[in-house]
Motif scaffolding. Structure first.
Motif, PDB file in Angstrom:
ATOM      1  N   LEU A 144      -0.697   7.490  -0.774  1.00 41.48           N
ATOM      2  CA  LEU A 144      -0.492   6.112  -1.199  1.00 41.48           C
ATOM      3  C   LEU A 144      -1.001   5.885  -2.621  1.00 41.48           C
ATOM      4  CD1 LEU A 144       0.238   3.137  -0.575  1.00 41.48           C
ATOM      5  CD2 LEU A 144      -2.093   2.873   0.277  1.00 41.48           C
ATOM      6  N   LEU A 145      -2.208   6.370  -2.897  1.00 39.08           N
ATOM      7  CA  LEU A 145      -2.829   6.097  -4.190  1.00 39.08           C
ATOM      8  C   LEU A 145      -2.172   6.881  -5.322  1.00 39.08           C
ATOM      9  CD1 LEU A 145      -6.579   6.040  -3.084  1.00 39.08           C
ATOM     10  CD2 LEU A 145      -5.155   4.079  -3.702  1.00 39.08           C
ATOM     11  N   ILE A 146      -1.746   8.107  -5.060  1.00 39.77           N
ATOM     12  CA  ILE A 146      -1.194   8.954  -6.128  1.00 39.77           C
ATOM     13  C   ILE A 146       0.320   8.796  -6.233  1.00 39.77           C
ATOM     14  CG2 ILE A 146      -0.890  11.329  -6.938  1.00 39.77           C
ATOM     15  CD1 ILE A 146      -3.564  12.009  -5.679  1.00 39.77           C
ATOM     16  N   TRP A 147       1.012   8.956  -5.099  1.00 43.34           N
ATOM     17  CA  TRP A 147       2.477   8.948  -5.127  1.00 43.34           C
ATOM     18  C   TRP A 147       3.082   7.623  -4.681  1.00 43.34           C
ATOM     19  CZ3 TRP A 147       0.088  13.386  -2.759  1.00 43.34           C
ATOM     20  CH2 TRP A 147       0.060  14.505  -3.590  1.00 43.34           C
ATOM     21  N   LYS A 148       2.216   6.687  -4.212  1.00 45.51           N
ATOM     22  CA  LYS A 148       2.695   5.376  -3.737  1.00 45.51           C
ATOM     23  C   LYS A 148       3.802   5.525  -2.688  1.00 45.51           C
ATOM     24  CE  LYS A 148       1.406   2.936  -7.944  1.00 45.51           C
ATOM     25  NZ  LYS A 148       0.627   4.053  -8.472  1.00 45.51           N
ATOM     26  N   HIS A 149       3.605   6.444  -1.779  1.00 42.53           N
ATOM     27  CA  HIS A 149       4.584   6.685  -0.720  1.00 42.53           C
ATOM     28  C   HIS A 149       4.685   5.434   0.147  1.00 42.53           C
ATOM     29  CE1 HIS A 149       6.670   8.476   2.657  1.00 42.53           C
ATOM     30  NE2 HIS A 149       6.852   9.576   1.954  1.00 42.53           N
ATOM     31  N   PRO A 150       5.884   4.897   0.351  1.00 40.64           N
ATOM     32  CA  PRO A 150       6.022   3.616   1.060  1.00 40.64           C
ATOM     33  C   PRO A 150       5.478   3.619   2.486  1.00 40.64           C
ATOM     34  CG  PRO A 150       8.052   4.191  -0.087  1.00 40.64           C
ATOM     35  CD  PRO A 150       7.160   5.397  -0.153  1.00 40.64           C
ATOM     36  N   LEU A 151       5.551   4.754   3.184  1.00 36.66           N
ATOM     37  CA  LEU A 151       5.098   4.796   4.574  1.00 36.66           C
ATOM     38  C   LEU A 151       3.658   5.280   4.723  1.00 36.66           C
ATOM     39  CD1 LEU A 151       8.215   6.182   6.494  1.00 36.66           C
ATOM     40  CD2 LEU A 151       7.377   3.833   6.398  1.00 36.66           C
ATOM     41  N   ALA A 152       2.994   5.576   3.612  1.00 36.94           N
ATOM     42  CA  ALA A 152       1.645   6.152   3.696  1.00 36.94           C
ATOM     43  C   ALA A 152       0.656   5.188   4.345  1.00 36.94           C
ATOM     44  CB  ALA A 152       1.166   6.563   2.300  1.00 36.94           C
ATOM     45  N   ALA A 153       0.681   3.930   3.918  1.00 39.44           N
ATOM     46  CA  ALA A 153      -0.245   2.954   4.492  1.00 39.44           C
ATOM     47  C   ALA A 153       0.040   2.743   5.973  1.00 39.44           C
ATOM     48  CB  ALA A 153      -0.151   1.634   3.740  1.00 39.44           C
ATOM     49  N   ILE A 154       1.329   2.731   6.347  1.00 42.23           N
ATOM     50  CA  ILE A 154       1.697   2.569   7.757  1.00 42.23           C
ATOM     51  C   ILE A 154       1.238   3.776   8.564  1.00 42.23           C
ATOM     52  CG2 ILE A 154       3.642   2.346   9.347  1.00 42.23           C
ATOM     53  CD1 ILE A 154       5.116   0.843   7.129  1.00 42.23           C
ATOM     54  N   ALA A 155       1.392   4.976   7.987  1.00 40.32           N
ATOM     55  CA  ALA A 155       0.939   6.181   8.680  1.00 40.32           C
ATOM     56  C   ALA A 155      -0.566   6.137   8.918  1.00 40.32           C
ATOM     57  CB  ALA A 155       1.313   7.419   7.873  1.00 40.32           C
ATOM     58  N   ALA A 156      -1.335   5.733   7.907  1.00 41.39           N
ATOM     59  CA  ALA A 156      -2.788   5.669   8.055  1.00 41.39           C
ATOM     60  C   ALA A 156      -3.183   4.668   9.136  1.00 41.39           C
ATOM     61  CB  ALA A 156      -3.428   5.297   6.720  1.00 41.39           C
ATOM     62  N   ARG A 157      -2.525   3.504   9.139  1.00 46.06           N
ATOM     63  CA  ARG A 157      -2.811   2.510  10.176  1.00 46.06           C
ATOM     64  C   ARG A 157      -2.390   3.009  11.551  1.00 46.06           C
ATOM     65  NH1 ARG A 157      -0.439  -3.196   8.932  1.00 46.06           N
ATOM     66  NH2 ARG A 157      -1.637  -3.632  10.841  1.00 46.06           N
ATOM     67  N   GLY A 158      -1.288   3.760  11.593  1.00 42.91           N
ATOM     68  CA  GLY A 158      -0.838   4.315  12.866  1.00 42.91           C
ATOM     69  C   GLY A 158      -1.798   5.345  13.429  1.00 42.91           C
ATOM     70  N   ILE A 159      -2.457   6.088  12.562  1.00 46.88           N
ATOM     71  CA  ILE A 159      -3.411   7.112  12.988  1.00 46.88           C
ATOM     72  C   ILE A 159      -4.720   6.499  13.473  1.00 46.88           C
ATOM     73  CG2 ILE A 159      -4.858   9.015  12.130  1.00 46.88           C
ATOM     74  CD1 ILE A 159      -2.524   9.708  10.225  1.00 46.88           C
ATOM     75  N   ALA A 160      -5.115   5.367  12.882  1.00 49.83           N
ATOM     76  CA  ALA A 160      -6.477   4.853  13.055  1.00 49.83           C
ATOM     77  C   ALA A 160      -6.827   4.555  14.511  1.00 49.83           C
ATOM     78  CB  ALA A 160      -6.666   3.601  12.195  1.00 49.83           C
ATOM     79  N   VAL A 161      -5.956   3.863  15.230  1.00 52.08           N
ATOM     80  CA  VAL A 161      -6.291   3.471  16.611  1.00 52.08           C
ATOM     81  C   VAL A 161      -6.382   4.686  17.540  1.00 52.08           C
ATOM     82  CG1 VAL A 161      -5.511   2.178  18.625  1.00 52.08           C
ATOM     83  CG2 VAL A 161      -5.431   1.124  16.366  1.00 52.08           C
ATOM     84  N   PRO A 162      -5.363   5.602  17.565  1.00 56.48           N
ATOM     85  CA  PRO A 162      -5.535   6.804  18.400  1.00 56.48           C
ATOM     86  C   PRO A 162      -6.753   7.630  17.986  1.00 56.48           C
ATOM     87  CG  PRO A 162      -3.242   6.567  17.736  1.00 56.48           C
ATOM     88  CD  PRO A 162      -4.018   5.561  16.948  1.00 56.48           C
ATOM     89  N   GLY A 163      -7.018   7.712  16.685  1.00 53.91           N
ATOM     90  CA  GLY A 163      -8.187   8.465  16.232  1.00 53.91           C
ATOM     91  C   GLY A 163      -9.480   7.870  16.754  1.00 53.91           C
ATOM     92  N   MET A 164      -9.568   6.544  16.745  1.00 51.94           N
ATOM     93  CA  MET A 164     -10.764   5.881  17.253  1.00 51.94           C
ATOM     94  C   MET A 164     -10.913   6.099  18.755  1.00 51.94           C
ATOM     95  SD  MET A 164     -11.826   1.869  16.872  1.00 51.94           S
ATOM     96  CE  MET A 164     -13.402   1.265  17.509  1.00 51.94           C
ATOM     97  N   VAL A 165      -9.800   6.047  19.489  1.00 52.82           N
ATOM     98  CA  VAL A 165      -9.842   6.253  20.939  1.00 52.82           C
ATOM     99  C   VAL A 165     -10.363   7.652  21.263  1.00 52.82           C
ATOM    100  CG1 VAL A 165      -8.428   6.498  23.017  1.00 52.82           C
ATOM    101  CG2 VAL A 165      -8.059   4.558  21.479  1.00 52.82           C
ATOM    102  N   PHE A 166      -9.840   8.674  20.589  1.00 54.62           N
ATOM    103  CA  PHE A 166     -10.278  10.037  20.872  1.00 54.62           C
ATOM    104  C   PHE A 166     -11.728  10.261  20.437  1.00 54.62           C
ATOM    105  CE2 PHE A 166      -5.722  11.065  21.287  1.00 54.62           C
ATOM    106  CZ  PHE A 166      -5.780  11.810  22.453  1.00 54.62           C
ATOM    107  N   THR A 167     -12.156   9.602  19.369  1.00 53.36           N
ATOM    108  CA  THR A 167     -13.558   9.701  18.967  1.00 53.36           C
ATOM    109  C   THR A 167     -14.467   9.101  20.037  1.00 53.36           C
ATOM    110  OG1 THR A 167     -12.952   9.581  16.627  1.00 53.36           O
ATOM    111  CG2 THR A 167     -15.235   9.083  17.180  1.00 53.36           C
ATOM    112  N   ALA A 168     -14.058   7.960  20.603  1.00 54.37           N
ATOM    113  CA  ALA A 168     -14.841   7.338  21.677  1.00 54.37           C
ATOM    114  C   ALA A 168     -14.877   8.230  22.913  1.00 54.37           C
ATOM    115  CB  ALA A 168     -14.248   5.970  22.020  1.00 54.37           C
TER     116      ALA A 168
END
Length: 251
Positions: A77-101
């Motif tokens: 997102l920061l370097i290439w401004k990929h349009p789906l990068a922010a959505i991908a990061a948000r999509g990862i966050a919830v499953p990542g938090m669940v598995f960490t818990a």
């Protein structure tokens, strides 16, 4: 990767890939857990508690891997401004938090008979707990930025800064005198007996496929939400246009 920057093209790929990942992941996970929890012999030292590793290890792997994915998406997102990068990061966050818990919960269950306590401020456990808080902070920050129409750069910067914790988790049992056991799997080496290693690797693969399917589901939901909001805004503007033109027409 930029070929899939178009949401329509991404959604056409995700529409068939999501059920494939979820189906294959569920099949492998169930097979690995039945194998590991029922048919594997108790460990000579840990006894029946060794069975927790078939859930604990994949969850730990995906908790760290999830934040690594957030860092990669944030970089895109920061370097290439990929349009789906922010959505991908948000999509990862919830499953990542669940598995960490799940990792922290199963680690505590394993620690009670092994260490005689549910929790110790061990380097590995503490850094994993920090990761859980980082996930919670990222989710709150990303949701606030999306809701207020703000820039997605701030969550991306947070995702990159939080990545500092990943090597700390990985090396914590080496850097500090820790109750947590040393790494059992390293590059080209394994301290795990083959009877446990095979179902463990299958469990890691199965959990990873489920994780990937969950991320795609989250991304599709976020895109649908954004598209619905955009349609509502356009409709609101269309409804306001005749009202704004009415005084001029009456004059």
């Amino acid at each position: 990767m930029h070929g899939y920057a178009n949401p329509t093209r991404f959604l056409s790929l995700a529409s068939w890939l999501t059920p494939l990942l979820l189906g294959a992941g569920a099949l492998l996970t169930v097979a690995a857990l039945v194998w590991g929890l029922i048919y594997v012999s108790p460990d000579r030292l840990m006894g029946e508690t060794v069975r927790i590793l078939f859930i604990h290890v994949p969850s730990a792997w995906l908790g760290m891997g999830g934040w690594t994915g957030i860092a990669i998406a944030s970089t895109a997102l920061l370097i290439w401004k990929h349009p789906l990068a922010a959505i991908a990061a948000r999509g990862i966050a919830v499953p990542g938090m669940v598995f960490t818990a799940i990792c922290l919960a199963t680690g505590s269950i394993w620690g009670r008979p092994t260490w005689g306590t549910w929790w110790v401020w061990d380097g590995r456990l503490t850094s994993m707990l920090v990761l859980l808080f980082l996930y919670a902070g990222y989710i709150a920050l990303a949701q606030a930025s999306a809701r207020d129409g703000g820039s997605s750069k701030l969550p991306a910067i947070f995702g990159l800064v939080g990545a500092i914790n990943i090597p700390i988790i990985n090396r914590s049992v080496v850097w500090w005198n820790s109750l947590h056991q040393p790494p059992s799997l390293t590059a080209g080496k394994s301290a795990i007996d083959g009877e446990f290693l095979v179902p463990l690797l299958i469990a890691v693969l199965g959990f990873s496929l489920l994780f990937g399917g969950a991320v795609l589901m989250r991304m599709r939901a976020l895109i649908a939400e954004m598209q619905a909001e955009a349609r509502l805004r356009r409709r609101a503007l269309d409804d306001e246009a005749p009202m704004a033109a009415a005084p001029a027409g009456g004059a």
